[in-house]
Write a protein that holds these residues in place. Structure first.
Motif, PDB file in Angstrom:
ATOM      1  N   THR A 117       7.431  15.040  -5.704  1.00  0.00           N
ATOM      2  CA  THR A 117       7.961  13.741  -5.298  1.00  0.00           C
ATOM      3  C   THR A 117       9.391  13.842  -4.793  1.00  0.00           C
TER       4      THR A 117
ATOM      5  N   ARG B 136       0.859  -1.183   0.000  1.00  0.00           N
ATOM      6  CA  ARG B 136       0.000   0.000   0.000  1.00  0.00           C
ATOM      7  C   ARG B 136       0.893   1.230   0.000  1.00  0.00           C
ATOM      8  N   ASP B 137       1.803   1.245  -0.958  1.00  0.00           N
ATOM      9  CA  ASP B 137       2.816   2.299  -1.025  1.00  0.00           C
ATOM     10  C   ASP B 137       2.584   3.179  -2.244  1.00  0.00           C
ATOM     11  N   ARG B 138       3.367   4.236  -2.327  1.00  0.00           N
ATOM     12  CA  ARG B 138       3.343   5.159  -3.462  1.00  0.00           C
ATOM     13  C   ARG B 138       4.574   4.884  -4.321  1.00  0.00           C
TER      14      ARG B 138
ATOM     15  N   ASN C  12       4.519  12.268   3.434  1.00  0.00           N
ATOM     16  CA  ASN C  12       5.511  11.196   3.562  1.00  0.00           C
ATOM     17  C   ASN C  12       6.837  11.812   3.973  1.00  0.00           C
TER      18      ASN C  12
ATOM     19  N   GLU D  77       2.011  17.713  -4.610  1.00  0.00           N
ATOM     20  CA  GLU D  77       2.189  16.764  -5.713  1.00  0.00           C
ATOM     21  C   GLU D  77       3.662  16.493  -6.011  1.00  0.00           C
TER      22      GLU D  77
ATOM     23  N   LEU E 171       6.619   5.811   2.629  1.00  0.00           N
ATOM     24  CA  LEU E 171       6.055   5.521   1.312  1.00  0.00           C
ATOM     25  C   LEU E 171       4.554   5.288   1.302  1.00  0.00           C
ATOM     26  N   SER E 172       3.930   5.071   2.441  1.00  0.00           N
ATOM     27  CA  SER E 172       2.541   4.623   2.461  1.00  0.00           C
ATOM     28  C   SER E 172       1.575   5.686   1.948  1.00  0.00           C
ATOM     29  N   THR E 173       0.453   5.212   1.407  1.00  0.00           N
ATOM     30  CA  THR E 173      -0.637   6.111   1.023  1.00  0.00           C
ATOM     31  C   THR E 173      -1.431   6.556   2.251  1.00  0.00           C
TER      32      THR E 173
ATOM     33  N   GLU F 155       5.692   6.059  -6.973  1.00  0.00           N
ATOM     34  CA  GLU F 155       6.378   7.224  -7.520  1.00  0.00           C
ATOM     35  C   GLU F 155       7.375   7.837  -6.540  1.00  0.00           C
TER      36      GLU F 155
END
Length: 273
Positions: A246, A14-16, A222, A244, A213-215, A18
């Protein structure tokens, strides 16, 4: 001087995605002496999720130490949770659940606070306290003494999760054996302070990392911590992604100095210009 990166709650599964490469690049560019990961590498302790976590760790160039979190124990497979909770963790991450790292300037003791029978709450046992204090008492000279554990020792008012069993006793006894810093995660919120703000105990710094990293960011970005230890001074730099973007960049910082009465904050939260 020693520099540590502290990150937590990666939650592969359940990570991102990107953020994966930017997080690895940010940590490697900082080139710390140690990376400490305080648990919850996976979302559901599945082999594929542990494989992702293993690949992530392999891409970090500094030395890494890891302790498990409650999400690294199978939740829905009751048989495995009761009889072989660490099978996948030991296969993919490390056979050692409570790692130990030391050099001439610091000693870092990992504690497994996960209780498979009480999946979320956690437990800092008397055995764990004795192990940590024993390790600290064996040190020679003044070295920074750090504990890495998944569950925090203190919750802010309004926190819905239950405080870990044994937390109050652990704070008292770790203070007596001269622990300096406790690194934790679990709550997905950032914090850098002493225990004195609520309990009157200022002998130990508590440093929480959010989620790398989690959503499941729970209203916070994060992030991870860069901790600098220089004698009786400690700096905590928070690196986070905003909006937005990263890119992990420093967003906040706190400094502490050790006095005879304990740790004292030297300045409040700062946002670089």
């Amino acid at each position: 001087m020693r520099r540590l990166v502290h990150l937590s709650d990666l939650h592969f599964g359940r990570d991102r995605p990107e953020l994966l490469d930017p997080l690895i690049a940010a940590i490697n560019d900082l080139s710390p002496d140690l990376v400490a990961i305080s648990g919850d590498l996976t979302q559901r302790a599945r082999p594929a999720q542990f494989q992702e976590a293993k690949d992530f760790i392999a891409r970090l160039t500094p030395p890494v130490m890891v302790v498990p979190g409650n999400h690294d124990v199978p939740l829905h497979n009751l048989f495995m949770r009761l009889f072989m909770p660490w099978r996948n963790y030991r296969k993919w991450i490390s056979k050692e659940l409570e790692p130990f790292v030391e050099d001439e300037e610091m000693i870092v003791v990992g504690v497994n606070t996960v209780d498979p029978l009480s999946w979320q709450r956690g437990w800092f046992s008397r055995r764990a306290i004795a192990r940590v204090c024993g390790a600290f008492q064996e040190t020679r000279g003044r070295r920074a003494r750090l504990v890495v554990a998944h569950h925090p020792m203190e919750h802010l008012p309004g926190q819905k999760k239950k405080l870990m069993r044994g937390a109050e006793r652990a704070i008292d006894e770790l203070s007596e054996c001269n622990a300096d810093i406790i690194l934790s995660g679990h709550l997905h919120t950032w914090r850098a302070t002493t225990f004195a703000e609520r309990t009157g105990r200022n002998a130990i710094l508590q440093i929480h990392a959010g989620t790398g990293l989690s959503t499941r960011v729970r209203g916070e970005p994060n992030d991870f911590n860069l901790i600098g230890i220089d004698g009786n001074k400690v700096s905590v730099h928070r690196y986070a992604v905003e909006g937005e973007d990263t890119t992990f960049a420093q967003t906040e910082m706190r400094e502490f100095v050790l006095h005879p009465g304990g740790w004292t904050a030297q300045q409040g939260y700062e946002t670089p210009a």
